[in-house]
Scaffold this active site. Structure first.
Site: not given
Length: 645
Positions: A588, A556, A469
């Site tokens: 994600h 995601d 991320s």
């Protein structure tokens, strides 16, 4: 005698990243049942057993495709509840299982809907308040859910608010709305009517460190975690009738981190702060006596994860730091600890390494709380992995960390840095990162690498950067903005283009968009758009000269697949080598252990290729996962051969 790193036994990836034997242990509110997560046919499901016979467990759910990761008991202890999405799309639905009949129901049976939990009650135990965005994907309407009949009753249509807070009567008491300054406005709700003017407000600087923290059961006290007119967030009790606020707890280095409240009254009994490590302080003398007793019985860190409504039994986890975590049933009256389970018994006796706490100075004098794990027997500089956390409004913590243990076991020093913008260290630390993506936030990481090299921990020419991320963004920034610092990088679901990242956020994040613009850059202004373009690694992809591995989930909703596709395409266009692994059933991050193990198998062989550490062969891990090798198998040791297996 310390075992040299090159003769330390390899810890199998499966032992660190496969399914735990058990996890997530809880005790039912009435104290009759134990519950936990454990594999059923290789997939994590919810299990249950009588409290007097933990060995008589039976699976209560039958998930087959995606592991269940979050579950909890209904307040009346008549059902187990869990939330689950599909393929990582984060449209979480709520499911319930009657513990007597075993019948399972979808309690929020809607398409493209994400459930939010608003509140539960000590006195109304067969109902909860939830939020549903099935009417408008951006906003969650408040519903009362009867857990036994499944009936949903609309309580409040939401046309403007980021969320609601309720009291023990399951009545909405506060509505929260974003304001133009990037902060929040808090509107009282009286007799179902939302006030026109807020009773409290925050600006941008307090937006991540100030929020209401719940009511006492009788509704007379509202607790706040609050950083207004101070730096670190303290705990306050506010008398609802008079508005008078009383300071309960504060710390000059860290925000209030956790709270234990009385199961019946809701009154705060203990609180914690986490600077480098977590420290609990009890207000209630009986809670203090219990915490003190546990501290004498257990080595390392511990905490309370579940309590009965009469508060006589607790589920206690214990992290010994260099051994697998243990979970116990604590009988407070008998003063006994009974083994519940060891989460990963295969790690008993494994060569796990201690994590060190550090304070590293950034170039402008800011102190960066950090954590370091070094390989067994390391007495000279070794290759290092800079492991960058996501968020960025999150933090690294002290304790057992499977990635630290895995990488240290492969021969690398592992450094995790709470760079500016990380949460838990006060609002000034967060605000120091405003509009600093790719700049001072990145400088902190570079300063930490320099520290590790200067201290003789890391080899200057063998440092990798890796993260998910925001950590993936930091990896891309590292290889584009400081291409000579890192030997290679591993980007997991990281954004490459801040402009498209902000344009594709999930709809339920839209109420927070003003804060994103204030902290990252506003694409609606010429200056903000120019800055976002400048700070986007995609626009500097031609600077990459070191090997890059990318992992991405196709579903995601936060960092779209296009973020990885874009930079891979740009690198291919410029003839720059890149390896790209795509997972069609992930979002994600990688929830399926087979997928996580497969990507880690590729990662450790990628690192071995470019840093020289140790690795297990890839073997059948990739072919046994859903991985699609989009690009660059030839850049990872053994990957081309593994794909032929």
């Amino acid at each position: 005698m310390t075992i040299p790193a090159d003769t330390t036994p390899l810890i199998p990836r499966e032992h660190l990243f496969g399914n735990p034997t058990k996890a997530g242990g809880q005790i039912s509110p009435d104290g009759k049942w134990l519950s936990w997560l454990a594999p059923l046919d290789g997939v994590l499901n919810v299990w249950m057993a009588p409290v007097g016979d933990p060995t008589a467990g039976k699976a209560m759910t039958a998930a087959t495709e995606r592991p269940i990761q979050q579950y909890f008991w209904a307040p009346d202890a008549q059902s187990l509840l869990y939330i689950q999405d599909k393929g990582g799309d984060e449209n979480f639905l709520l499911y319930g299982i009657d513990i007597v009949t075993g019948k399972e129901r979808t309690l929020t049976d809607f398409e493209n809907t994400r459930v939010d939990m608003i509140g539960s009650s000590e006195t109304i135990r067969d109902k909860i308040l939830i939020g549903l965005n099935n009417r408008d994907a951006r906003l969650h309407d408040a519903y009362l859910l009867d857990l036994n009949s499944g009936e949903l009753t609309l309580v409040q249509q939401n046309d403007a608010y980021a969320g609601f807070m309720a009291d023990d009567n399951l009545e909405l008491r506060l509505a929260v709305a974003p304001n133009a300054a990037g902060g929040m406005d808090f509107f009282p709700i009286i007799d179902g009517e939302i006030a026109e003017e807020p009773s409290d407000s925050t600006g941008l600087e307090d937006s991540l460190t100030t929020q209401p923290a719940g009511f006492t059961t009788d509704g007379s006290i509202m607790y706040w975690i609050d950083s207004r007119d101070r730096n670190t967030a303290a705990l306050f009790a506010q008398n609802v009738e008079t508005g008078e606020r009383t300071l309960i707890a504060e710390n000059d280095k860290a925000d209030i981190g956790g709270v234990m409240g009385h199961p019946k009254t809701g009154e705060v009994q203990a609180y914690s702060f986490t600077y480098l490590t977590t420290e609990w302080t009890a207000i209630d003398p009986d809670i203090g006596a219990s915490l003190d007793w546990l501290g004498k019985q257990l080595d390392g860190d511990f905490g309370v994860s579940s309590r009965t409504e009469d508060d006589t039994k607790w589920i206690v986890w214990n992290d010994p730091l260099t051994a697998p975590a243990q979970t116990y049933i604590y009988d407070r009256e008998a003063q006994t600890l009974t083994d519940f389970y060891t989460g990963r018994p295969e790690l008993v006796g494994a060569p796990l390494q201690p994590m060190q706490t550090l304070e590293i100075k950034a170039r402008d004098g800011l102190t960066l709380p950090s954590y370091l794990t070094v390989p067994a027997g390391a007495d000279s500089p070794v290759p290092m992995v800079l492991l960058v956390h996501g968020g960025p409004w999150a933090r690294d913590d002290y304790g057992f960390n499977s990635y630290h243990q895995w990488l240290a076991n492969r021969g690398y020093a592992v450094l995790s840095v709470n760079f500016r913008g990380s949460t838990g260290f006060g609002k000034d630390f967060i605000s120091a990162a405003d509009l600093e993506w790719g700049k001072r936030m990145h400088d902190d990481l570079i300063d930490a690498v320099k520290w590790a090299v200067d201290e003789g921990i890391a080899q200057a020419d063998k440092v990798a950067i890796m993260g998910g991320s925001y950590g993936g963004y930091a990896t891309l920034a590292g290889l584009t903005f400081t291409p000579d610092v890192f030997a290679c990088g591993v980007d997991i679901v990281g954004p490459s283009n801040l402009e498209t990242l902000l344009a594709t956020i999930p709809p339920y994040w839209e109420p927070m968009i003003a804060q994103f613009h204030e902290r990252m850059g506003n694409p609606n202004t010429p200056e903000g758009l120019a800055m976002l373009k400048e700070r986007s690694p995609l626009n500097s992809a031609g600077n990459i000269v070191k090997p890059l591995l990318i992992g991405q989930g196709a579903n995601d909703p936060r960092v779209n697949q296009a973020e990885s596709d874009q930079i891979v395409g740009a690198m291919k266009e410029k003839g720059i080598p890149v390896t790209y692994v795509l997972y069609p059933d992930e979002g994600h991050g990688f929830a399926n252990p087979a997928n996580n193990i497969a990507f880690n198998a590729v990662t450790e062989n990628f690192l071995a290729e470019w840093l020289g550490g140790r690795s297990e062969p890839i073997g059948y891990t990739v072919s046994g996962s859903t991985a699609e090798l989009v690009e660059g198998a030839e850049h990872v040791k053994g990957l081309s051969e593994a794909l032929r297996d």
